[in-house]
Design a protein around this motif. Sequence first.
Motif, short mmCIF file in Angstrom:
data_model
loop_
_atom_site.label_atom_id
_atom_site.label_comp_id
_atom_site.label_asym_id
_atom_site.label_seq_id
_atom_site.Cartn_x
_atom_site.Cartn_y
_atom_site.Cartn_z
N ARG A 47 81.74 22.95 -13.01
CA ARG A 47 82.07 23.66 -12.54
C ARG A 47 81.66 24.59 -12.74
N GLU A 48 81.52 25.24 -13.76
CA GLU A 48 80.57 26.27 -14.67
C GLU A 48 79.63 26.47 -14.44
N SER A 49 78.57 25.44 -14.99
CA SER A 49 76.78 25.28 -15.05
C SER A 49 76.72 24.77 -13.37
N ALA A 50 76.76 24.41 -12.57
CA ALA A 50 76.61 25.06 -10.51
C ALA A 50 77.12 26.48 -10.42
N GLU A 51 78.13 27.03 -11.46
CA GLU A 51 77.99 28.80 -10.69
C GLU A 51 77.27 29.12 -11.42
N CYS A 52 76.56 28.16 -12.83
CA CYS A 52 75.30 29.88 -13.55
C CYS A 52 74.46 29.95 -12.50
N ALA A 53 74.42 28.33 -12.36
CA ALA A 53 73.03 28.00 -10.86
C ALA A 53 72.80 28.60 -10.12
N ARG A 54 73.99 28.36 -9.72
CA ARG A 54 74.07 29.14 -8.58
C ARG A 54 73.40 31.08 -8.29
N GLU A 55 73.79 31.44 -9.35
CA GLU A 55 73.98 32.71 -9.75
C GLU A 55 72.35 32.76 -10.23
N ASN A 56 71.85 32.27 -10.94
CA ASN A 56 70.73 32.13 -11.57
C ASN A 56 69.46 31.37 -10.58
N ALA A 57 69.98 31.25 -9.11
CA ALA A 57 68.57 30.74 -8.61
C ALA A 57 67.84 31.88 -7.99
N VAL A 58 67.17 31.91 -7.30
CA VAL A 58 66.16 32.61 -6.85
C VAL A 58 65.28 31.47 -5.72
N GLN A 59 64.00 32.15 -4.92
CA GLN A 59 63.62 31.88 -3.82
C GLN A 59 64.63 30.38 -2.77
N MET A 60 65.65 31.12 -2.91
CA MET A 60 66.89 29.83 -2.47
C MET A 60 66.41 29.67 -0.75
N SER A 61 66.65 28.56 -0.79
CA SER A 61 66.65 27.76 1.48
C SER A 61 67.56 28.85 2.25
N ALA A 62 67.17 28.75 3.48
CA ALA A 62 67.72 29.18 3.87
C ALA A 62 69.27 29.26 4.02
N ASN A 63 70.23 27.89 4.44
CA ASN A 63 70.81 27.71 4.24
C ASN A 63 71.87 27.47 2.52
N LYS A 64 70.74 27.71 1.42
CA LYS A 64 71.30 27.90 0.05
C LYS A 64 71.89 27.38 -0.41
N ASP A 65 71.10 25.64 -0.18
CA ASP A 65 71.17 24.82 -0.49
C ASP A 65 70.67 24.24 -1.98
N TYR A 66 69.52 24.77 -1.30
CA TYR A 66 68.19 25.04 -2.89
C TYR A 66 67.69 25.73 -3.52
N GLY A 67 67.11 26.08 -4.74
CA GLY A 67 66.87 27.31 -5.45
C GLY A 67 65.99 26.72 -6.64
N ILE A 68 65.46 28.01 -6.46
CA ILE A 68 64.67 27.79 -8.45
C ILE A 68 65.43 28.19 -9.78
N VAL A 69 65.99 27.83 -10.05
CA VAL A 69 66.92 27.50 -11.03
C VAL A 69 65.97 28.77 -12.51
#
Length: 162
Positions: A47-69
């Motif tokens: 849970r916490e790893s996924a939250e930190c990855a989502r909070e620190n991702a840039v250039q997310m895809s339009a649907n926010k499924d992918y991002g550069i962490v």
Amino acid sequence: MAVGRSRSSVRSASRWLGLAVMAGLLLVGCGKHYWGKPGAGPADFQRESAECARENAVQMSANKDYGIVIADLYKACLKTRGWQRAQQFEPPPAGWFRGIEEDGLMRLEAPPPVSGPAPQPVRQHPAASQPAAPPPPPPGTPPPAPVPQQPAPPPTEPPPPR
């Protein structure tokens, strides 16, 4: 000849010392980095790893499924949540979990659903939509004067047939 022998023994000792240093460096680099937190389990880390990855991702895809962490920001996020990062040999001890180690494109997990039932629209009872009766007058107040009734208009007669 004694001088030749001492030179070869110095060379031999230097080789052994070099090999020992190399072996030590290799052993230090063998383990991978893992995250641990006292009292936390796999679900907590996930849970916490996924939250930190989502909070620190840039250039997310339009649907926010992918991002550069950004790995350094991800690691700082986990550290602020009480996780400790340490090098461990394979397999890691219980309670240690592998996280993101370098910048890169990641599939981001959806945020967890909000717990509890979904909010329901407020429905009013039909009686609640009627205006409330005025509060009773304070004691000792004379009763209100009656409202005069207006006489009803006389009934109209239909026009005579032609």
